[in-house]
Design an enzyme around this catalytic site. Structure first.
Site, PDB file in Angstrom:
ATOM      1  N   SER A 180      41.791  38.684  30.544  1.00 31.31           N
ATOM      2  CA  SER A 180      41.575  37.318  30.068  1.00 31.31           C
ATOM      3  C   SER A 180      40.616  37.236  28.833  1.00 31.31           C
ATOM      4  CB  SER A 180      41.199  36.393  31.189  1.00 31.31           C
ATOM      5  OG  SER A 180      39.833  36.357  30.984  1.00 31.31           O
ATOM      6  N   LYS A 181      40.874  36.544  27.970  1.00 32.37           N
ATOM      7  CA  LYS A 181      39.981  36.301  26.839  1.00 32.37           C
ATOM      8  C   LYS A 181      38.404  35.998  27.290  1.00 32.37           C
ATOM      9  CE  LYS A 181      38.987  35.194  22.275  1.00 32.37           C
ATOM     10  NZ  LYS A 181      38.389  36.143  21.475  1.00 32.37           N
ATOM     11  N   ARG A 182      38.485  34.983  28.214  1.00 30.53           N
ATOM     12  CA  ARG A 182      37.145  34.675  28.478  1.00 30.53           C
ATOM     13  C   ARG A 182      36.338  35.528  29.142  1.00 30.53           C
ATOM     14  NH1 ARG A 182      38.073  29.829  32.295  1.00 30.53           N
ATOM     15  NH2 ARG A 182      40.066  29.730  31.096  1.00 30.53           N
TER      16      ARG A 182
END
Ligand code: GLU
Length: 473
Positions: free
Chosen positions: A253-255
């Protein structure tokens, strides 16, 4: 035989995670293997999420990766427009057809009512499903509300019983009871379609034969199939891909700071290597080949060999593959890849162009990705080097001090060149009786702080006589 047509359908959110890029790659390979057509369609119906320049970002990424779009926003094509936001009328017309057929209906429920339903579902700890309140409005009621401009959405009228199923080419037979399917929204109150509707209309109108996408759509596909059935359309084949997960099973995930394609590219990973690596995330060839050019991938890719267990993202493997591609670069290409990182990290103005080029050359076979060059050559730019525990342990062996003394004496007198340094090492071997590891390793550790590295005479030559003598003292 029907011509193969596949599509990559990203939402323009401003970056491309590795799962997206892998979908694009698989779609491209499936099309190209059969001389088919690869289409880019921009799914920009969620206007809140649209990011300026995101389309350029997507097309730049694809072209860096050697994935050529045959039909799309830039290329045009027979079945455009390729931006969903430019196709609103098309979706609205098809939605109205469904209403006329009794397969969809106007829903005038306001946010307040829906919120109540949601809360109620929450209290009962069940998933919220729209209750079909507007399904049975009379013709007059509907006309009245439309006349008064009451906001509405259009919902799909799901069958109350029966089962909808299909055979996914990766996950096998998928069946869902229709009673469990929500009357999902097809057209939102702002007149835009939902993904759930637009993907069906577009895949049909664009004559898509194989839909490749993440497995988050596996269980909603029956809803889409009911739409195909309502229109009496033939559905495409479905290839849902397993998620890419980290060690331990969590989704990338980018987050959480997991690398996207651009992050990797900006660290000096080569697009060809990233593509090669992604091809092996969830797919494997029938033999043990690991390094593939795009042409080889096109030839060897076979979607029947896509595996449905989660694909584990392994940076070490990516680095190994990237290193194989780095080994094949010309020296100029390697300089182009690594120089920007070196320039940022060190003051290169005091070094000659030749010196820098030679430094980069000797590390070619030691490099996993461009930016790594900064750490690899740190010992050439700092005064003090640190020697790690393992190396210190090695240096405790008998005779080493003597070997180093002899070597130091030899090089004090020589003209500084790779050949003469090599000769000095040979002479040291003769005089000290040390050989193999006991000859090379002490010199390497003392002058570089490391136990491994490029050829020793070349390394010493680039360090320069003064530095080598100082480190030997
Ligand atoms: N726009 C969707 C996404 O980015 C595409 C899914 C599909 O390929 O159908 O997830």
């Amino acid at each position: 035989m029907e011509k193969v047509r596949t599509r990559f359908a990203p939402s323009p959110t401003g970056y491309m995670h590795l799962g997206n890029l892998r979908s694009a790659l698989f779609e491209y390979l499936i099309a190209k293997k059969e001389n088919g057509t690869f289409i880019l369609r921009i799914e920009d119906t969620d206007q809140k999420r649209v990011v300026t320049d995101a389309v350029k970002f997507i097309t730049d990424t694809l072209s860096l990766c050697n994935i050529h779009v045959d039909e799309g926003p830039m290329q045009g094509g027979e079945y455009g427009p390729y931006f969903q936001s430019e196709r609103l009328e098309i979706y609205q017309n098809y939605a109205k057809q469904l209403v006329d057929m009794g397969k969809a209906y106007y829903c005038f429920c306001d946010e307040e009512r829906l919120e109540e339903l949601r809360e109620e579902a929450n209290l009962r700890k069940v998933a919220f499903l729209y209750d079909g309140h507007c399904r049975n409005l009379s013709k007059e009621e509907i006309e009245e509300k439309l006349k008064n401009n009451t906001p509405y959405v259009i919902r799909q009228a799901m069958p109350k019983d029966g089962v909808t199923s299909y055979d996914d080419l990766v996950y096998g037979h998928i069946a869902v009871e229709n009673a469990l399917l929500e009357d999902q929204i097809l057209i939102k109150s702002d007149g835009y379609p939902t993904y759930n509707f637009a993907n069906v209309i577009d895949d049909h109108l664009m004559h898509i034969t194989h839909v490749v996408r993440g497995n988050e759509y596996l269980s909603s596909t029956p809803k889409y199939l009911l739409l195909y059935q309502a229109f009496h359309w033939t559905s495409p084949l479905y290839i849902h891909l397993p998620h890419i997960v980290k060690e331990g099973g969590k989704k990338l995930s980018k987050r959480e700071g997991d690398a996207s394609f651009m992050d990797l590219y900006n660290e000096g990973y080569l697009p060809e290597a990233i593509i090669n690596y992604l091809a092996l995330l969830g797919w494997s060839p029938s033999d043990n080949q690991e390094i593939f050019s795009m042409d080889e991938l096109i030839e060897k890719f076979d979607y029947h060999r896509i595996n449905n267990s989660p694909a584990i993202y392994d940076v070490k493997k990516l680095q190994w593959i990237n290193a194989q591609y780095i080994k094949k670069l010309s020296l100029d290409e390697l300089c182009e890849l690594t120089l920007p990182f070196l320039e940022e990290a060190y003051d290169l103005s005091v070094k000659s162009k030749e010196w820098i080029k030679e430094l980069i050359r000797i590390y070619q076979n030691h490099l996993s990705y461009g930016k790594e060059m900064v750490e690899l050559v740190e010992l050439f730019f700092k005064e003090e080097i640190t020697i790690d525990l393992e190396a210190k342990e090695f240096m405790k062996q008998e005779g080493i001090e003597n070997t180093l003394k002899i070597f130091k004496n030899k090089i004090e007198k020589i003209f500084w060149s790779v050949e003469s340094i090599n000769q000095a090492i040979m002479d040291t071997k003769e005089e000290s009786g040390a050989k193999g590891k006991l000859l090379y390793m002490p010199i390497r550790i003392k002058t570089t702080g490391q136990m491994h590295g490029p050829e020793l005479p070349e390394t010493l030559f680039l360090l320069g006589k003064d530095t080598v003598l100082k480190r030997l003292s």
